[in-house]
Design a protein around this motif. Sequence first.
Motif, mmCIF file in Angstrom:
data_model
loop_
_atom_site.group_PDB
_atom_site.id
_atom_site.type_symbol
_atom_site.label_atom_id
_atom_site.label_comp_id
_atom_site.label_asym_id
_atom_site.label_seq_id
_atom_site.Cartn_x
_atom_site.Cartn_y
_atom_site.Cartn_z
ATOM 1 N N GLU A 17 0.834 -1.202 0.000
ATOM 2 C CA GLU A 17 0.000 0.000 0.000
ATOM 3 C C GLU A 17 0.871 1.256 0.000
ATOM 4 N N GLU A 19 1.103 4.098 -3.053
ATOM 5 C CA GLU A 19 0.936 5.535 -2.806
ATOM 6 C C GLU A 19 2.147 6.322 -3.285
ATOM 7 N N HIS A 62 -5.828 -0.113 -3.814
ATOM 8 C CA HIS A 62 -5.164 1.075 -3.275
ATOM 9 C C HIS A 62 -5.082 2.211 -4.300
#
Length: 321
Positions: free
Chosen positions: A27, A31, A68
């Motif tokens: 995750e 990002e 995500h």
Amino acid sequence: MKLPEGLWPVMLTPFTKSNEVDLDGLERLTEFYIDAGSNGLFANCLSSEMYQMTEEERLLVTSQVVKHSNERVPVVATGTFSRSVTENVEFIRKIHDTGVQAVILITSMLVEPDEGEDVLRQRLEQILEQTGQVPLGVYECPVPYKRLLSPGLMQWMAQTGRFLYHKDTSCHSGAIEHKAQAIKDSDFNLYNADTTTALDSLDAGASGISPISANYYPEPYRYLLDQYRKYGRNEEVTRLHAHLTMMDRVTHSFYPYAAKLFLQQRGLKIETTTRVPCETMPQVDRLRFQALMDSFQSLASQHGFPLVLQPAQYSDITTSL
């Protein structure tokens, strides 16, 4: 749906110290790629250590990246791991069900090295017939061997209307130009894996780039693309590309371990665990990677592009080069 132009990193897969898929790290990594300006993500690829993962792990990693990314950028992922058309079709459907925008076919998984392009086209036709309207892509992956596509075959693929993504590994400006011309004005986008020929490929009409060095530092690649789109091959773009080309020679060593170590040094909370066998990095190579970090930071200062990660962001990892 035509995929966006720009930067498409080939994603790493973080593993825990016990060699399990690190979902929290994945995750954070997702990002990071998006915050750095990626226009799309290629999950479950060679850089992801896809051949070292189980089928369940490939599906898990892909589904988590889709989750995500949350539709901020499109995601593509590999769906062929067999010589059997039937087995490939089954897994293509499973990967598509994770929510990816296209399922990637590995050219060298579809045919043997001594089989001609006519056989490759037959296999592609069989996959097209058996996968409904699943959007597809292709990757000239160097493992198990590098199988390059001809402009003629790519033109046929574009005309089917089913292929959206091509990751090119020919590393040859002339070959890329012929391929780009063959699929011009179609929804079939070419993304160049090679830093050295990046500007030549953009001149030829490529939709973007997908180099492994973007796993170390995506920011200068996004900046390069932005400046090129605005100003063409001006002096700043040419100088930045020259530096990235020289730096790219270092990033291919001890990969993907070195990329994870580099990101860890940048402050990303992931381990350096890999499933690809890797020798212990000698001191001279550690010095080269320190020089790579210095060069990257110098480029950021010189050209003024922002850095997504700062060393103080995650203070609990203190591994030193």
